[in-house]
Design a protein around this motif. Structure first.
Motif, PDB file in Angstrom:
ATOM      1  N   ASN A 189       0.787  -1.008   0.187  1.00  0.00           N
ATOM      2  CA  ASN A 189       0.099   0.135  -0.119  1.00  0.00           C
ATOM      3  C   ASN A 189       0.568   1.199  -0.117  1.00  0.00           C
ATOM      4  O   ASN A 189       0.572   2.143  -0.749  1.00  0.00           O
ATOM      5  CB  ASN A 189      -0.665   0.055   1.190  1.00  0.00           C
ATOM      6  CG  ASN A 189      -1.984  -0.931   1.053  1.00  0.00           C
ATOM      7  OD1 ASN A 189      -2.506  -1.495   0.141  1.00  0.00           O
ATOM      8  ND2 ASN A 189      -2.699  -1.312   2.211  1.00  0.00           N
ATOM      9  N   LEU A 190       1.902   1.172   0.710  1.00  0.00           N
ATOM     10  CA  LEU A 190       2.901   2.407   0.770  1.00  0.00           C
ATOM     11  C   LEU A 190       3.452   2.483  -0.716  1.00  0.00           C
ATOM     12  O   LEU A 190       3.667   3.770  -1.092  1.00  0.00           O
ATOM     13  CB  LEU A 190       3.908   2.198   1.950  1.00  0.00           C
ATOM     14  CG  LEU A 190       4.826   3.228   2.094  1.00  0.00           C
ATOM     15  CD1 LEU A 190       4.253   4.609   2.479  1.00  0.00           C
ATOM     16  CD2 LEU A 190       5.910   2.830   3.373  1.00  0.00           C
ATOM     17  N   GLN A 191       3.905   1.573  -1.229  1.00  0.00           N
ATOM     18  CA  GLN A 191       4.426   1.636  -2.532  1.00  0.00           C
ATOM     19  C   GLN A 191       3.441   2.189  -3.582  1.00  0.00           C
ATOM     20  O   GLN A 191       4.071   3.138  -4.406  1.00  0.00           O
ATOM     21  CB  GLN A 191       4.912   0.216  -3.099  1.00  0.00           C
ATOM     22  CG  GLN A 191       5.856  -0.534  -2.312  1.00  0.00           C
ATOM     23  CD  GLN A 191       6.128  -1.850  -2.572  1.00  0.00           C
ATOM     24  OE1 GLN A 191       6.053  -2.347  -3.973  1.00  0.00           O
ATOM     25  NE2 GLN A 191       6.805  -2.692  -1.989  1.00  0.00           N
ATOM     26  N   THR A 192       2.244   1.862  -3.422  1.00  0.00           N
ATOM     27  CA  THR A 192       1.098   2.606  -4.328  1.00  0.00           C
ATOM     28  C   THR A 192       1.110   3.999  -4.038  1.00  0.00           C
ATOM     29  O   THR A 192       0.728   4.552  -4.876  1.00  0.00           O
ATOM     30  CB  THR A 192      -0.108   1.665  -3.960  1.00  0.00           C
ATOM     31  OG1 THR A 192       0.126   0.304  -4.263  1.00  0.00           O
ATOM     32  CG2 THR A 192      -1.260   2.412  -4.888  1.00  0.00           C
ATOM     33  N   GLN A 193       1.018   4.292  -2.572  1.00  0.00           N
ATOM     34  CA  GLN A 193       0.869   5.691  -2.238  1.00  0.00           C
ATOM     35  C   GLN A 193       1.788   6.589  -2.932  1.00  0.00           C
ATOM     36  O   GLN A 193       1.959   7.643  -3.346  1.00  0.00           O
ATOM     37  CB  GLN A 193       0.687   5.843  -0.814  1.00  0.00           C
ATOM     38  CG  GLN A 193      -0.600   5.362  -0.300  1.00  0.00           C
ATOM     39  CD  GLN A 193      -0.285   5.196   1.367  1.00  0.00           C
ATOM     40  OE1 GLN A 193       0.450   5.971   1.705  1.00  0.00           O
ATOM     41  NE2 GLN A 193      -1.415   4.365   1.956  1.00  0.00           N
ATOM     42  N   LEU A 194       3.432   6.133  -2.680  1.00  0.00           N
ATOM     43  CA  LEU A 194       4.187   6.805  -3.224  1.00  0.00           C
ATOM     44  C   LEU A 194       4.436   6.931  -4.617  1.00  0.00           C
ATOM     45  O   LEU A 194       4.872   7.981  -5.389  1.00  0.00           O
ATOM     46  CB  LEU A 194       5.673   6.309  -2.652  1.00  0.00           C
ATOM     47  CG  LEU A 194       5.900   6.506  -1.107  1.00  0.00           C
ATOM     48  CD1 LEU A 194       6.776   5.698  -0.713  1.00  0.00           C
ATOM     49  CD2 LEU A 194       5.897   7.955  -0.664  1.00  0.00           C
ATOM     50  N   ALA A 195       3.913   5.902  -5.376  1.00  0.00           N
ATOM     51  CA  ALA A 195       4.060   5.857  -6.709  1.00  0.00           C
ATOM     52  C   ALA A 195       3.071   6.857  -7.238  1.00  0.00           C
ATOM     53  O   ALA A 195       3.321   7.760  -8.315  1.00  0.00           O
ATOM     54  CB  ALA A 195       3.775   4.461  -7.355  1.00  0.00           C
TER      55      ALA A 195
END
Length: 373
Positions: A189-195
């Motif tokens: 989820n964090l990866q998605t948010q940062l992307a």
């Protein structure tokens, strides 16, 4: 054992995170953090990310502050914190005004001082300025010295530091980097948010991450660096730049003037540590005058071009992970172009070993403090 940690800039906070956590986890230690606020907004973001609650916040920052004001404000404020907390040890980190004045306050109060990231030297008192002087001035005030590498330890030995008070630990920035990188690796989820946060980046282009803020580069050097970025962005379609611009008004003015209208150069606000690590991981190479990034980037396999004439981290140069390129526009353009176009040159830097430790520095530091009591 009562320990007061003193830090005030964003890099200091990042490099002290693991030490603070290790002290708080040690049942034999009563710990308090004193933050000076030398970098206010950027410091607060690190404190929030790692859930650090300072016992003392000096909040010294004011518009137009100079080194004399900062030194005196930190000296007085840390002295008052020492009177209040009565520590057995004061721990300072690195080469900032906070580190020097914090160590001096400990000395004035006859309190033992421990210096994290001790022993780095360029041999030129004015480069980096005033950091080289700060780091040298802390050394005679410290009881314990924690150099990150053998070379830094050798510098201290040559200056007469007692071998029994010197302990090579690795660099605490690797401890912090591993904490955040592991978080990014495991949290989809964090990866998605940062992307999504950096959705303006073009995945078909190679990304060059840029930082620049050194005082010695504000007299024309930063302008030449920015001119090189502008030239490359106009000449090539396969690369883009992202530049989190330091809050210093002098840095803001130069970067936003020289790089205005360069569509492939994204000037963004300074980033919290977690999204900055994301950008380092996402980048192809890094252009910087930062000391800490010279240590962090090799841990991520990223070549570093250092826009300085000297470095107090020669281990990175010797290991092949970083290159000193100065601030010549033509020199920087040539260095960036070579890494973009020469796969072998890029591979040699990207796969070089990291000379700055294994992520266990904080544990070694706390263990040694406990031995000394």
């Amino acid at each position: 054992m009562r320990v007061l940690t003193v830090f005030g800039t964003r890099p200091e906070a990042i490099k002290m995170v693991a030490v603070v956590k290790a002290l708080e986890a040690a049942p034999e230690v009563t710990h308090a953090a004193c933050v000076t606020g030398q970098h206010r907004e950027m410091l607060d973001s690190v404190l929030s990310l790692f859930d650090i609650q300072p016992a003392f916040d000096l909040n010294i920052m004011k518009p137009g502050q100079d080194l004399a004001y900062m030194t005196s404000a930190v000296l007085q404020g840390v002295g008052e914190a020492i009177d209040n907390f009565r520590p057995d040890w004061v721990i300072v980190q690195g080469d900032t005004t906070t580190a020097f004045a914090g160590a001096l306050a400990g000395f004035y109060k006859k309190c033992r001082v421990a210096h994290v990231e001790a022993g780095l030297r360029t041999g030129n008192l004015y480069s980096p300025w005033p950091e080289e002087a700060n780091r040298r001035l802390v050394a005679p005030l410290a009881t314990l010295h924690f150099p990150p590498t053998q070379k830094a330890g050798d510098n201290l030995r040559r200056e007469g530091v007692n071998e029994n008070n010197l302990f090579v630990t690795g660099n605490t920035v690797i401890d912090a980097l591993q904490l955040v990188a592991n978080q990014l690796e495991k949290d989809a989820n964090l990866q998605t948010q940062l992307a999504a946060r950096f959705s303006f980046l073009d995945p078909s282009k190679r990304l060059v991450l840029v930082t620049g803020h050194r005082r010695e580069n504000l007299d024309g050097g930063l302008e030449r660096v920015c001119q090189a970025l502008a030239d490359i962005s106009r000449e090539r379609e396969d690369v883009e730049f992202v530049y989190p611009v330091h809050l210093n008004p002098n840095v803001q003015q130069v970067t936003r003037t020289v790089l205005a209208g360069c569509n492939a150069v994204h000037l963004i606000e300074p980033q919290d540590y977690l999204p900055f690590v994301y950008l380092m991981r996402r980048s192809y190479l890094i252009v910087t005058d930062s000391g800490g990034i010279q240590e962090e980037a090799p841990g991520l396999g990223k070549p570093v071009l250092v826009t300085r004439d000297t470095t107090e981290r020669p281990e990175a140069i010797e290991a092949g992970t970083a290159r000193l390129v100065g601030t010549s526009s033509e020199g920087l353009k040539a260095a960036v172009t070579k890494l973009l176009d020469d796969a072998q040159a890029y591979k040699a830097m990207a796969q070089a070993r990291n000379p700055f430790g294994d992520g266990q520095a904080a544990r070694h530091i706390v263990e040694r403090l406990l031995v000394h009591g």
